[in-house]
Scaffold this motif. Structure first.
Motif, PDB file in Angstrom:
ATOM      1  N   UNK A  26       0.849  -1.183   0.000  1.00 15.83           N
ATOM      2  CA  UNK A  26       0.000   0.000   0.000  1.00 15.83           C
ATOM      3  C   UNK A  26       0.894   1.245   0.000  1.00 15.83           C
ATOM      4  N   UNK A  27       0.627   2.152  -0.890  1.00 15.57           N
ATOM      5  CA  UNK A  27       1.377   3.398  -0.978  1.00 15.57           C
ATOM      6  C   UNK A  27       0.795   4.418   0.001  1.00 15.57           C
ATOM      7  N   UNK A  28       1.646   5.026   0.786  1.00 13.92           N
ATOM      8  CA  UNK A  28       1.201   6.040   1.741  1.00 13.92           C
ATOM      9  C   UNK A  28       1.118   7.380   1.021  1.00 13.92           C
ATOM     10  N   UNK A  29      -0.023   8.066   1.235  1.00 17.29           N
ATOM     11  CA  UNK A  29      -0.243   9.361   0.567  1.00 17.29           C
ATOM     12  C   UNK A  29      -0.866  10.340   1.552  1.00 17.29           C
ATOM     13  N   UNK A  30      -0.903  11.613   1.161  1.00 16.08           N
ATOM     14  CA  UNK A  30      -1.499  12.652   1.997  1.00 16.08           C
ATOM     15  C   UNK A  30      -2.929  12.273   2.367  1.00 16.08           C
ATOM     16  N   UNK A  31      -3.271  12.456   3.631  1.00 23.06           N
ATOM     17  CA  UNK A  31      -4.610  12.143   4.123  1.00 23.06           C
ATOM     18  C   UNK A  31      -4.713  10.778   4.778  1.00 23.06           C
ATOM     19  N   UNK A  32      -3.725   9.912   4.566  1.00 27.35           N
ATOM     20  CA  UNK A  32      -3.745   8.580   5.173  1.00 27.35           C
ATOM     21  C   UNK A  32      -3.514   8.668   6.674  1.00 27.35           C
ATOM     22  N   UNK A  33      -4.063   7.708   7.407  1.00 25.76           N
ATOM     23  CA  UNK A  33      -3.820   7.563   8.832  1.00 25.76           C
ATOM     24  C   UNK A  33      -2.737   6.497   8.981  1.00 25.76           C
ATOM     25  N   UNK A  34      -1.675   6.835   9.718  1.00 31.73           N
ATOM     26  CA  UNK A  34      -0.537   5.931   9.862  1.00 31.73           C
ATOM     27  C   UNK A  34      -0.105   5.833  11.316  1.00 31.73           C
ATOM     28  N   UNK A  35       0.686   4.809  11.608  1.00 35.52           N
ATOM     29  CA  UNK A  35       1.369   4.676  12.891  1.00 35.52           C
ATOM     30  C   UNK A  35       2.796   4.250  12.602  1.00 35.52           C
ATOM     31  N   UNK A  36       3.678   4.514  13.544  1.00 37.64           N
ATOM     32  CA  UNK A  36       5.029   3.991  13.432  1.00 37.64           C
ATOM     33  C   UNK A  36       4.973   2.479  13.575  1.00 37.64           C
ATOM     34  N   UNK A  37       5.781   1.766  12.837  1.00 39.36           N
ATOM     35  CA  UNK A  37       5.811   0.305  12.940  1.00 39.36           C
ATOM     36  C   UNK A  37       6.183  -0.138  14.347  1.00 39.36           C
ATOM     37  N   UNK A  38       6.924   0.685  15.064  1.00 38.02           N
ATOM     38  CA  UNK A  38       7.325   0.365  16.431  1.00 38.02           C
ATOM     39  C   UNK A  38       6.247   0.728  17.456  1.00 38.02           C
ATOM     40  N   UNK A  39       5.150   1.365  16.988  1.00 40.23           N
ATOM     41  CA  UNK A  39       4.057   1.753  17.877  1.00 40.23           C
ATOM     42  C   UNK A  39       3.985   3.260  18.046  1.00 40.23           C
ATOM     43  N   UNK A  40       2.924   3.719  18.681  1.00 39.69           N
ATOM     44  CA  UNK A  40       2.750   5.148  18.903  1.00 39.69           C
ATOM     45  C   UNK A  40       1.363   5.604  18.525  1.00 39.69           C
ATOM     46  N   UNK A  41       1.142   6.921  18.525  1.00 41.07           N
ATOM     47  CA  UNK A  41      -0.194   7.459  18.237  1.00 41.07           C
ATOM     48  C   UNK A  41      -0.541   7.365  16.755  1.00 41.07           C
ATOM     49  N   UNK A  42      -1.820   7.429  16.477  1.00 42.56           N
ATOM     50  CA  UNK A  42      -2.277   7.530  15.083  1.00 42.56           C
ATOM     51  C   UNK A  42      -1.943   8.926  14.589  1.00 42.56           C
ATOM     52  N   UNK A  43      -1.436   8.992  13.360  1.00 41.57           N
ATOM     53  CA  UNK A  43      -1.034  10.272  12.782  1.00 41.57           C
ATOM     54  C   UNK A  43      -1.659  10.416  11.400  1.00 41.57           C
TER      55      UNK A  43
END
Length: 61
Positions: free
Chosen positions: A1-18
Motif C-alpha cells: 500500500x502506498x502512503x499518501x497525503x490524508x492517510x492515517x498511519x502509525x510507526x511500525x514500532x508503535x505510537x499514536x495515530x497520525x
C-alpha cells in the motif's frame, strides 16, 4: 500500500495515530495531537504503517 497525503498511519514500532500531511520523496510529514498539543514531524516512509479506515468518520451533535 502506498502512503499518501490524508492517510492515517502509525510507526511500525508503535505510537499514536497520525495523519499524513504531505509526502516528498521517501519522507512523510505527519500531524497528530496529544494532550491538547499539535505535533508535526517528518518520518521516513519505511518507518510507517498505513491503517485501514472503514469509511468516513461522522459526528452527530
Amino acid at each position: 500500500m502506498t502512503i499518501k497525503a490524508g492517510d492515517i498511519v502509525v510507526l511500525k514500532s508503535g505510537g499514536p495515530r497520525m495523519t499524513v500531511q504531505t509526502v516528498t520523496g521517501t519522507t512523510a510529514l505527519c500531524v497528530w495531537t496529544e494532550k491538547n498539543k499539535t505535533f508535526r514531524e517528518p518520518f521516513d516512509l519505511v518507518l510507517l504503517r498505513a491503517l485501514k479506515v472503514a469509511g468516513p468518520i461522522t459526528f452527530s451533535f
